[in-house]
Scaffold this motif. Structure first.
Motif, PDB file in Angstrom:
ATOM      1  N   LYS A 810       0.836  -1.204   0.000  1.00 50.29           N
ATOM      2  CA  LYS A 810       0.000   0.000   0.000  1.00 50.29           C
ATOM      3  C   LYS A 810       0.864   1.245   0.000  1.00 50.29           C
ATOM      4  O   LYS A 810       0.570   2.245  -0.676  1.00 50.29           O
ATOM      5  N   PHE A 811       1.966   1.179   0.733  1.00 46.65           N
ATOM      6  CA  PHE A 811       2.883   2.320   0.804  1.00 46.65           C
ATOM      7  C   PHE A 811       3.505   2.614  -0.577  1.00 46.65           C
ATOM      8  O   PHE A 811       3.633   3.768  -0.979  1.00 46.65           O
ATOM      9  N   LEU A 812       3.885   1.526  -1.285  1.00 48.01           N
ATOM     10  CA  LEU A 812       4.481   1.730  -2.612  1.00 48.01           C
ATOM     11  C   LEU A 812       3.487   2.382  -3.572  1.00 48.01           C
ATOM     12  O   LEU A 812       3.828   3.302  -4.325  1.00 48.01           O
ATOM     13  N   ARG A 813       2.244   1.873  -3.558  1.00 46.80           N
ATOM     14  CA  ARG A 813       1.228   2.465  -4.431  1.00 46.80           C
ATOM     15  C   ARG A 813       1.002   3.927  -4.069  1.00 46.80           C
ATOM     16  O   ARG A 813       0.923   4.798  -4.948  1.00 46.80           O
ATOM     17  N   ARG A 814       0.900   4.189  -2.840  1.00 44.19           N
ATOM     18  CA  ARG A 814       0.652   5.562  -2.414  1.00 44.19           C
ATOM     19  C   ARG A 814       1.857   6.454  -2.720  1.00 44.19           C
ATOM     20  O   ARG A 814       1.704   7.643  -3.065  1.00 44.19           O
ATOM     21  N   THR A 815       3.069   5.881  -2.618  1.00 40.51           N
ATOM     22  CA  THR A 815       4.274   6.686  -2.900  1.00 40.51           C
ATOM     23  C   THR A 815       4.316   7.102  -4.369  1.00 40.51           C
ATOM     24  O   THR A 815       4.626   8.264  -4.711  1.00 40.51           O
ATOM     25  N   ALA A 817       1.799   7.339  -6.536  1.00 42.16           N
ATOM     26  CA  ALA A 817       0.727   8.323  -6.765  1.00 42.16           C
ATOM     27  C   ALA A 817       1.103   9.671  -6.166  1.00 42.16           C
ATOM     28  O   ALA A 817       0.883  10.733  -6.769  1.00 42.16           O
ATOM     29  N   ALA A 818       1.732   9.629  -5.031  1.00 38.40           N
ATOM     30  CA  ALA A 818       2.103  10.897  -4.383  1.00 38.40           C
ATOM     31  C   ALA A 818       3.170  11.616  -5.180  1.00 38.40           C
ATOM     32  O   ALA A 818       3.184  12.861  -5.254  1.00 38.40           O
ATOM     33  N   THR A 819       4.086  10.841  -5.779  1.00 36.79           N
ATOM     34  CA  THR A 819       5.156  11.468  -6.590  1.00 36.79           C
ATOM     35  C   THR A 819       4.566  12.229  -7.768  1.00 36.79           C
ATOM     36  O   THR A 819       4.960  13.366  -8.073  1.00 36.79           O
ATOM     37  N   ILE A 820       3.642  11.590  -8.487  1.00 38.30           N
ATOM     38  CA  ILE A 820       2.990  12.256  -9.643  1.00 38.30           C
ATOM     39  C   ILE A 820       2.247  13.497  -9.177  1.00 38.30           C
ATOM     40  O   ILE A 820       2.352  14.581  -9.771  1.00 38.30           O
ATOM     41  N   ILE A 821       1.491  13.332  -8.111  1.00 40.38           N
ATOM     42  CA  ILE A 821       0.727  14.489  -7.601  1.00 40.38           C
ATOM     43  C   ILE A 821       1.673  15.586  -7.193  1.00 40.38           C
ATOM     44  O   ILE A 821       1.448  16.770  -7.478  1.00 40.38           O
ATOM     45  N   GLN A 822       2.778  15.200  -6.536  1.00 35.83           N
ATOM     46  CA  GLN A 822       3.737  16.212  -6.094  1.00 35.83           C
ATOM     47  C   GLN A 822       4.350  16.961  -7.296  1.00 35.83           C
ATOM     48  O   GLN A 822       4.566  18.181  -7.236  1.00 35.83           O
TER      49      GLN A 822
END
Length: 1825
Positions: A810-815, A817-822
């Protein structure tokens, strides 16, 4: 095992200590033989080296194990020595608050100096009948042992109480006598036991005094013999006294008092009867003020005087004799105030008319002059003549004191004589118990003759004690067949020989007294010559020739010889005695009659009275020739004789020893001084007992006890079936030295220390076993814990790892997605930030550049203007500076030049005066002049130039000046303009400032106005909101008030209901109390009745044989008559309210006067019966006369019948009218009364409605009676009319006989007419009474209406009051109103009941008379006429074949019926073969038949015979449980039958219609129901006593002693006082024995058909007895208070509860009676350390009193070393927490308490007509009807 082997590391020992006597220490290393030093550590942690004695090499005493500390018996200690005894006593006294301890056969009593609640009657009952070793040590246990041995062995007993002054000897002796008085009772009505106890106040007042050691010290010894008859009841007593301390009468030391009686007299001097004694304050008399302490704190001498006089009256000393005693005592006080004045060295005189002597003479009735003369003179007689010699003042004072002492001693002896006469009994004495209260061993700083005699007596008593202890030890060894070896014990015979043998101290003293010139010094020299260096026990002090030392058994005592001879002679002048003998006061010569008769060896001595025989009540007369010789006996000789007599008495009895110990010299409660205690223990023989015991085999175990205790030391293979052999085998292995133990027949004997060694082995074995168990258990627990934790860890790991993996994905998926959003977000943020910064920068630059340009312009402008200003300013400044500089320079030049010129001029003047100067000057003068001329020319030129320049300059200056002037003017103009402008500016500024101020003021005003407006607006808004809120609150308050009114109404209703419930509960409690009191009174009445019967039988036996021809009356008949009389009295009492089965309070005590009242009542009833008979005869004569007159009158029967018919109709209409009025009244009450009054649940409503219902029912009854009478009269009319018609039609045809029939019919008619008139008058009276009742009810309605109006007014007033006051006022008013209404209604109800009863009785009388008249009429009518009658009078139809449930018997068969059915009936046969309660049914059916016949006499006779016969059976077989249970069941069934068939609606609810037909018709037997209820109560109480007698021996053994759970309880070492020491075991009871007995009781009760509710009450009573007896024994037995015993008790209680469940009796309340016992068992088992434990104990033990809780905690004793004792601080914590609890201070439960019994109505469903009478009962003479 060698003793030295016990001195190992950590062993505890006792070492001597100068302060604490003995100190406890612990060995720090093992002791090895040969060691000279022991390394010890004291309890306070200090280390020391203890050096052993090199000669004896004695090791210090070993300390007993903690488990043995605090034992009841000191001989139970393993190590028997002084420190062990002292420590055990201290622990019991200080920690456990136990003052009694056994030491073998001795009871050690330590004075607590505090009142303890351990001497009540409940404690006496608890110790009564118990064996001495069963209970905790107590003076009552010693008294019970003496009483029991007297009854068992038929041998006289003695209780020897000794100790120091203040140790409590007198109190112990007093309690022993109280025990005998309470347990045995007296054999007569003379209350001997009260007299025995009453002798104590008298003897204390005349023989006790305050000393420095004791406030109530006995100053004499006494031996009281309490006599018993063959039934061992007290019949009398006798007292002997020894060595009264006469010297106290004339002298008291500091802080001491004279005898109490003197101070009691002085305190009561103001009483009218004591005015003649002319007494005053105690400080006004020489004999009472010497000690300086006339008052004892906490003692009221006035009250004590009243007690003394009351005791004298009880002992038969009349008032005259009492006043005589007080006169003599007052005379002694006045004699002490007689003063002497010296005439010379050899003579003295008394002042004339000396008041003290005058008062003494008046009180004693002697001549003043004669007494005055012989107080100052003495008579000397020689062989030839007699001389009268004056004496000195000192001799006179001594003679006065000797006379006072002599009078007091004589008075003391006289009082003792009279006490003995009062206690003397005419009945032959069978045995006695003697109580010896004698002084203990005494030693003071100065010891004289009194101490010598006291210690001599103690030597004799100690010798007797040693011999008795030695004898008991020998008997024990011989009984157990132990090889007997002589024990070396201290024999004090040498000391006794030193005192009393030939040429002993007493002999030498008597010899010296006979010498004419003998003195104390010569006697001392004789003592030295005779005994010094010849007797080891006699010594001489180093620094004195007037003293000697005797080594007594207790200590060395130094005696001062001074005064020995005088005290031994006890000289009193004969002439003074003769004066007293010639007194007119009759009592005084009586005191000195003994001098002539010499009846007592101590009559003229200091020892009071000592009779020569044990039971003399009168003085024995001696021979006349012996008088002088006997009178000259010395005090020592007399004391020796009386002591020998006492020892003979004691040796002829079985002694019991009580040693009293004084714990401290300051009378502090529960304070223990070790030094003082050890001194007394050594002196009283306790340590000698210990030493004798320790020399042999002090520790003794039965084989079973040894096996139970030391089973843990045995292996399985060592255990044999033979316990004795098992113990032998084990001991041979454990103790190798066979001399350390011996095997007896029933016991094992151990030497000192062996039990401690066995305890050590046992503790080690248990400790090792505990460690092994702990090791295994802990390993198992830890292994189990490890496996559980490992499994849990694996599970947790699995779940955690899965969770972590999921979280990582879950952390990898969120990371991602967070990178793109960032990325996009950061881009957006940066672009946005750039745009904002760029636009901001441009704006800032534009503003900044504009700002800088403006600044630069302003700066340039400022600089330009500054340059212009500087230019002008600098020019002006330069010019100004130039001018100033020029002026200054010129001025300086001028000044300098002037100065130089002045100097030059001065020089010139000087030179001019001088010739030479002139010469010098003239040299070159011309040159100089020339030069000067040139210079002047040059100067002139310069001057001209300068002048030109000056002129030019002046022109320039002038032009410039003008220019400047013009400029100046212009400037001045401009300045003025500027000034004007400035003024205008200033004014403008001022105006501006002013305007600003105005503006600011206006603005401030505006602001303030706005603020005020805002504030006003806010206030307005707040006011509006507050008004709205207030409005809302008012609405809410209104609603709340409305709700509150409703709630108050509800609360008032609920409160009233609660109050009613509480009052009901309180009334129930009061009812139970009253029921209990009533039943106790019944019990007392039955006891008095039995006693009366016994006395009657005794009187019958004492009466002579009756004369020939006298016929003896049957006792049954006489008893029937007595019972009939009692019942008649109950029946005739009309003023008493009708009693139900609930008992009412009896205010008159039931005593012997009741029988006299009953006899008086019988006489009154007979007189009333005679008056009634005379009245009846008179009425009959009037009826006969009226009949004769009616024969002469014309018979107008028709009109009278019509008149009577009208009257009946009027009565009927009147009854209907009354009924309607009652209905209206009920309706009005229901509708118009106050709600709280007429509420359906209100008490007043219920009472009133019940009253109205009863009145309505009474009216219906009256109506039915009227209808019956009407039908009877109509039938009589119809029967008479044919007769008259037939007589009229055939009168001419009939003969003279028919005419006679007609005359008889006419007489019958006249009789009926009279009867009708009587009935009419009766109905009229009833009508008037009903009218009165209706009027009263109308008045009640009116009063209720008024009350309703008043209630409404009060309610309106209350609504105006505050809520609290409203509630309080309404409640107060409601309570007052309801109370008044209840009282009024109760009074009305009582009046109604009384009226109804009277009317019923009157109706019965009239109905009976009508029946008699009808019978007489029917007898007078011929058979033919009867056949011809068309209608007969109303009668009850009966089918001859159907049985009516009645039994018919003849009057003469009544005794046979009672005999077969009651007296000779066997309960077991009836219970097994017949229906339960058959005798009760048969008796009731017989009563029904008598009621059916309307035979009053037969009913009364049968009921009375039944009651008396049941009483007779119970008296004869009252100890048989089956018999008592059987008759209790039948009595209750008979009572229920009388209720069920009484005809009362309350008892007919469960009846069938057939049963209702069987109700009694003629008699109301409510009074007999009450008598039967009382009889049932008596039978129930007798049943409880039988139960108690059967259960009592089982309870302690089964509930406490027997080990139901085997192996839990450990047996501790016991001492000499083993249980069952007095009597042998009769069989051991167990819990199963108790359960079997309970099963037996229950089965018998069920077989007899006892009511289930009654069975529950019996079971509850049984369980209460079990619980109370068990708890009482637990509280008095220290050996039972342990953790294991608590477990045993709880298990036993659970078995009892299981029994209740099996019998379905859990709701009987029996379990609740065991609650105190359950809580006591829980208290033994709970933790007892912390404050939380204390809180838990306080909340848990709610059924136990504070005294019981503290007692259990004090008694708690560990059985094993692993348990801990309860600390003193914890007990104090418990006491502090329980100090607010209000409970009874009584320690024990009342085991004799009987719960009040009730007999709930239990109707029978059995039909009477179906009952068959078996032939086995022998009742063939009765027949079913």
């Amino acid at each position: 095992m060698a003793a030295s082997e016990l001195y190992t590391k950590f062993a505890r020992v006792w070492i001597p200590d100068p302060e604490e006597v003995w100190k406890s220490a612990e060995l720090l290393k093992d002791y090895k033989p040969g060691d000279k030093v022991l390394l010890l550590r004291l309890e306070e942690g200090k280390d020391l080296e203890y050096r052993l004695d090199p000669k004896t090499k004695e090791l210090p005493h070993l300390r007993n194990p903690d488990i043995l500390v605090g034992e009841n018996d000191l001989t139970a200690l393993s190590y028997l020595h002084e420190p062990a005894v002292l420590h055990n006593l201290r622990v019991r006294f200080i920690d456990s608050k136990l003052i009694y301890t056994y030491c073998g056969i001795v009871l050690v009593a330590i004075n607590p100096y505090e009142q303890l609640p351990i001497y009540g009657e409940d404690i006496i009952n608890a110790y009564s009948g118990q064996n001495m070793g069963d209970m905790d040590p107590h003076i009552f246990a010693v008294a019970e042992e003496a009483y029991k041995q007297m009854a068992r062995d038929e041998r006289n007993q003695s209780i020897i109480v000794s100790g120091e002054s203040g140790a409590g000897k007198t109190v112990s002796a007093k309690y022993a006598m109280r025990y005998f008085a309470t347990v045995s009772g007296s054999a007569s009505e003379a209350n001997v036991e009260e007299k025995v106890l009453a002798s104590n106040p008298i003897m204390e007042s005349i023989g006790n005094a305050k000393t420095t050691r004791n406030d109530n010290s006995s100053r004499f010894g006494k031996y009281i013999e309490i006599g018993f008859d063959k039934r061992y009841r007290i019949i009398g007593a006798n007292m002997r006294t020894y060595l009264l301390e006469k010297s106290r009468v004339v002298f008291q030391a500091e802080e001491e008092r004279n005898y109490h009686i003197f101070y009691q007299l002085c305190a009561s001097a103001k009483l009218p009867e004591f005015k003649m004694l002319r007494l005053g304050n105690a400080n006004s008399f020489h004999y009472t003020k010497q000690g300086g302490s006339p008052v004892i704190e906490g003692v009221d001498d006035t009250k004590e005087m009243a007690h003394t006089r009351q005791a004298c009256t009880l002992l038969g000393i009349s008032e005259s004799y009492q006043m005589g005693i007080f006169r003599i005592l007052a005379g002694i006080l006045h004699l002490g105030n007689v003063a002497f004045t010296s005439r010379d060295s050899d003579s003295c005189t008394i002042p004339p008319k000396h008041e003290p002597l005058s008062i003494f003479s008046d009180l004693m009735g002697v001549d003043y002059e004669e007494m005055c003369h012989w107080l100052c003179h003495r008579k000397l007689a020689t062989a030839t003549e007699t001389y009268i010699k004056p004496i000195s003042k000192l001799q006179a004072t001594n003679a006065r004191d000797a006379l006072a002492k002599h009078i007091y001693a004589k008075l003391f002896s006289w009082i003792v004589d009279h006490v003995n006469q009062a206690l003397h009994s005419a009945v032959k004495q069978h045995s006695f118990i003697g109580v010896l209260d004698i002084y203990g061993f005494e030693t003071f700083e100065i010891n004289s003759f009194e101490q010598f005699c006291i210690n001599y007596a103690n030597e004799k008593l100690q010798q007797q004690f040693n011999m008795h202890v030695f004898k008991l030890e020998q008997e024990e060894y011989m009984k157990e067949q132990i090889p007997w070896t002589l024990i070396d014990f201290y024999d004090n015979q040498p000391c006794i020989n030193l005192i009393e043998s030939k040429l002993g101290i007493l002999d030498l003293l008597d010899e010296e007294c006979k010498m004419p010139k003998g003195t104390d010094d010569t006697w001392a020299q004789k003592l030295y010559n005779t005994h010094l260096n010849k007797c080891a026990l006699f010594e001489k002090p180093r620094l004195s020739n007037k003293a000697f030392i005797i080594q007594h058994f207790a200590d060395k005592v130094e005696y001062q010889c001074e005064g020995f001879l005088e005290k031994n002679k006890d000289t009193v002048f004969e002439e003074q005695i003769k004066v007293l003998k010639s007194s007119k006061f009759k009592m005084l010569p009586e005191l000195f009659q003994d001098d002539e008769k010499a009846i007592s060896p101590t009559s003229a001595t200091s020892s009071g009275r000592t009779p020569l025989t044990r039971t003399p009540a009168k003085p024995t007369k001696g021979r006349p020739g012996q008088t002088a010789k006997e009178h000259k006996k010395t005090v020592g000789h007399q004391f020796r004789n009386s002591l020998h007599l006492l020892m003979e008495t004691l040796n002829a009895t079985t002694p019991h020893y009580v040693r009293c110990i004084k714990p401290n010299d300051f009378k502090f409660p529960f304070t223990f001084d070790e030094k003082r205690a050890v001194q007394q223990l050594r002196a009283c023989g306790v340590l000698e007992t210990i030493r004798i015991s320790a020399a042999g085999f002090p520790s003794r175990w039965t084989y079973q006890e040894f096996f139970s205790r030391y089973r843990v030391l045995m292996k399985q293979k060592d255990v044999l079936s033979d316990r004795k052999q098992t113990c032998k085998n084990v001991l041979e292995k454990l103790i190798l030295d066979k001399d350390k133990y011996q095997f007896g027949k029933t016991k094992i004997f151990f030497r000192a220390g062996q039990v401690a060694y066995l305890e050590k082995l046992r503790a080690d074995k248990l400790r090792a076993a505990c460690i092994r168990i702990q090791k295994t258990i802990r390993g198992w627990l830890l292994r189990k814990k490890y496996l559980r934790m490992r499994k849990a860890a694996i599970t947790v790991q699995r779940h955690v790892r899965g969770y972590q993996a999921r979280c990582y994905a879950k952390f990898l998926r969120r990371t991602k997605a967070a990178t793109i959003i960032q990325k996009y977000w950061r881009m957006y943020i940066v672009r946005r930030r750039y745009k904002i910064r760029r636009s901001a920068t441009i704006v800032l630059q534009s503003y900044l550049r504009g700002y800088l340009a403006r600044n630069r312009y302003r700066k340039m402008l400022h600089e330009h203007k500054a340059v212009i200003i500087q230019k002008w300013v600098r020019g002006w400044l330069a010019r100004t500076h130039y001018r100033r500089s020029m002026q200054a320079i010129i001025y300086l030049q001028c000044c300098f030049r002037r100065m130089m010129a002045k100097r030059e001029l001065k020089k010139l003047k000087i030179e001019a005066r001088s010739v030479e100067r002139y010469k010098k000057l003239h040299i070159g003068m011309e040159n100089k002049i020339m030069q000067l001329q040139r210079k002047v020319d040059e100067q002139n030129k310069d001057y001209k130039c300068l002048m030109e320049k000056l002129t030019n300059l002046e022109g320039i200056y002038t032009s410039e000046t003008e220019k400047l002037r013009s400029d100046l003017e212009r400037l001045q103009l401009s300045e003025e303009e500027a000034k004007i402008a400035t003024g205008r500016v200033l004014s403008l500024q001022e105006e501006i400032a002013k305007l600003r101020k105005d503006l600011e003021q206006t603005q401030s005003e505006k602001k303030s106005i706005e603020e005020r407006a805002d504030r006003y607006k806010q206030e307005t808004e707040q006011l509006v909101s507050s008004l709205k809120e207030e409005n809302t609150l008012l609405k809410q308050e209104k609603e709340t008030l409305n709700h509150l009114i409703v709630e108050q109404a509800k609360e008032m209703t609920e409160t009233m209901e609660k109050k009613l419930v509480e009052e009901t509960k309180q009334l129930e409690l009061d009812l139970n109390d009253e029921r209990l009191r009533y039943q106790n009174l019944l019990n007392e009445f039955s006891r008095l009745e039995e006693r009366y019967d016994d006395l009657k039988e005794e009187m019958t036996l004492m009466v002579n044989v009756p004369k020939p021809g006298h016929k003896r009356t049957d006792s049954t008949h006489s008893s029937n008559e007595s019972e009939y009389t009692f019942s008649s009295e109950i029946a005739e009492t009309e003023d008493m309210p009708l009693r139900t089965e609930e008992p009412s309070e009896k205010k008159v005590p039931l005593d012997m006067s009741l029988f006299l009242k009953l006899q008086k009542r019988v006489t009154e009833l007979e007189q009333e019966k005679q008056v009634m008979q005379d009245e009846l005869d008179r009425k009959e004569e009037q009826v006969l006369r009226s009949k004769a007159k009616e024969e002469e009158r014309p018979q107008i029967r028709g009109a009278e019948l019509e008149y009577e018919s009208l009257k009946r109709q009027e009565l009927e209409s009147e009854n209907k009218k009354l009924k309607n009025e009652l209905n209206e009244l009920r309706k009005a009450l229901s509708e118009k009364s106050a709600p709280e009054v007429t509420a359906p649940g209100a008490p007043a409503y219920r009472v009133l409605m019940e009253q109205l219902t009863s009145v309505s029912e009474e009216l219906d009854v009256r109506k039915e009676e009227v209808l019956i009478l009407r039908s009877q009269l109509v039938s009589q009319k119809e029967a008479i009319q044919p007769k008259n018609t037939m007589t009229d039609s055939t009168i001419l045809l009939e003969d003279v006989q028919k005419m006679k029939d007609k005359g008889e019919i006419a007489q019958a008619y006249i009789g009926l007419k009279e009867t009708n008139r009587l009935l009419e008058s009766q109905l009229q009276s009833q009508k008037r009474s009903h009218e009165n009742e209706a009027e009263a009810l109308r008045g009640e309605i009116q009063s209720l209406k008024e009350e309703n109006n008043r209630q409404q007014q009060l309610l309106a007033q209350n609504l105006q009051l505050p809520p609290e006051a409203r509630i309080e006022a309404s409640l107060q008013h409601e309570i007052t109103r309801l109370t008044n209404e209840n009282l009024d209604l109760m009074e009305q109800l009582e009046k109604q009941d009384k009226t109804v009863r009277k009317l019923k009785k009157q109706l019965k009388v009239f109905a009976k008379k009508i029946g008699e008249l009808e019978v007489g009429q029917m007898e007078n009518i011929s058979p033919g006429q009867i056949i011809d009658e068309p209608i007969r009078p109303v009668s009850i139809p009966r089918k001859e074949k159907d049985f009516q449930g009645m039994l018919e018997y003849k009057k003469e068969d009544e005794q046979k019926l009672v005999k077969n059915l009651i007296l000779e009936l066997k309960p077991r046969g009836v219970a097994v073969n017949l229906i339960p309660g058959l005798p009760a049914y048969i008796l009731f059916m017989c009563v029904r038949h008598a009621d059916y016949l309307n035979d009053d006499q037969k009913v009364r006779s049968l009921l009375t015979s039944t009651i008396n016969s049941i009483k007779k059976v119970l008296k004869k077989r009252g100890d048989d449980f089956e018999t008592v249970s059987f008759w209790l069941s039948n009595t209750c069934r008979f009572l229920h039958c009388l209720k069920q068939y009484s005809g009362e609606e309350g008892f007919m609810k469960h009846n069938t219609s057939r049963q209702n037909e069987h109700c009694l018709t003629n008699f109301d037997l409510a009074e007999y129901r009450q008598v039967l209820s009382d009889l049932a109560i008596q039978i129930y109480q007798q049943l409880v006593r039988v139960l108690e007698n059967i259960l009592q021996p089982m309870i302690v053994s089964g509930m406490l002693e027997h080990e139901t759970i085997q192996g839990v309880s450990g047996v501790k070492p016991t001492g000499l006082r083993k249980r069952t020491s007095s009597i042998a075991d009769e069989g051991t009871y167990t819990l199963d024995s108790i359960l079997r007995q309970l099963n037996s009781f229950h089965s018998v009760l069920c077989q007899h058909g006892m009511d289930p509710e009654l069975i529950k009450q019996v079971v509850k009573q049984m369980f209460y007895i079990v619980g109370a007896v068990t708890l009482n024994n637990l509280l008095l037995r220290k050996d039972m208070c342990s953790w294991s015993k608590g477990m045993q008790i709880r298990y036993n209680v659970s078995q009892l509860e299981e029994w209740l469940r099996d019998k379905n009796l859990m709701n009987s309340g029996a379990k609740e009676t065991l609650e105190p016992l359950i809580q006591a068992a829980q208290l033994l088992q709970v933790k007892k350390k912390t404050d939380d434990d204390a809180e838990a104990i306080c909340s848990m033990c709610s059924a136990l009193t504070t005294a019981q809780i503290v007692k259990v905690l004090n008694l708690y004793t560990p059985v094993n070393e692993f348990e801990e004792r309860v600390s003193v601080s914890f007990i104090r914590t418990i006491q502090m927490r329980l100090r607010d609890r209000k409970d009874s201070p009584q320690l024990l439960m009342d085991a004799k308490h009987i719960f009040p019994v009730t007999f709930p109505f239990n109707p029978s469903s059995l039909a009477l007509e179906t009952i068959q009478i078996p032939a086995s009962l022998g009742l063939g003479f009765i027949s079913r009807v």
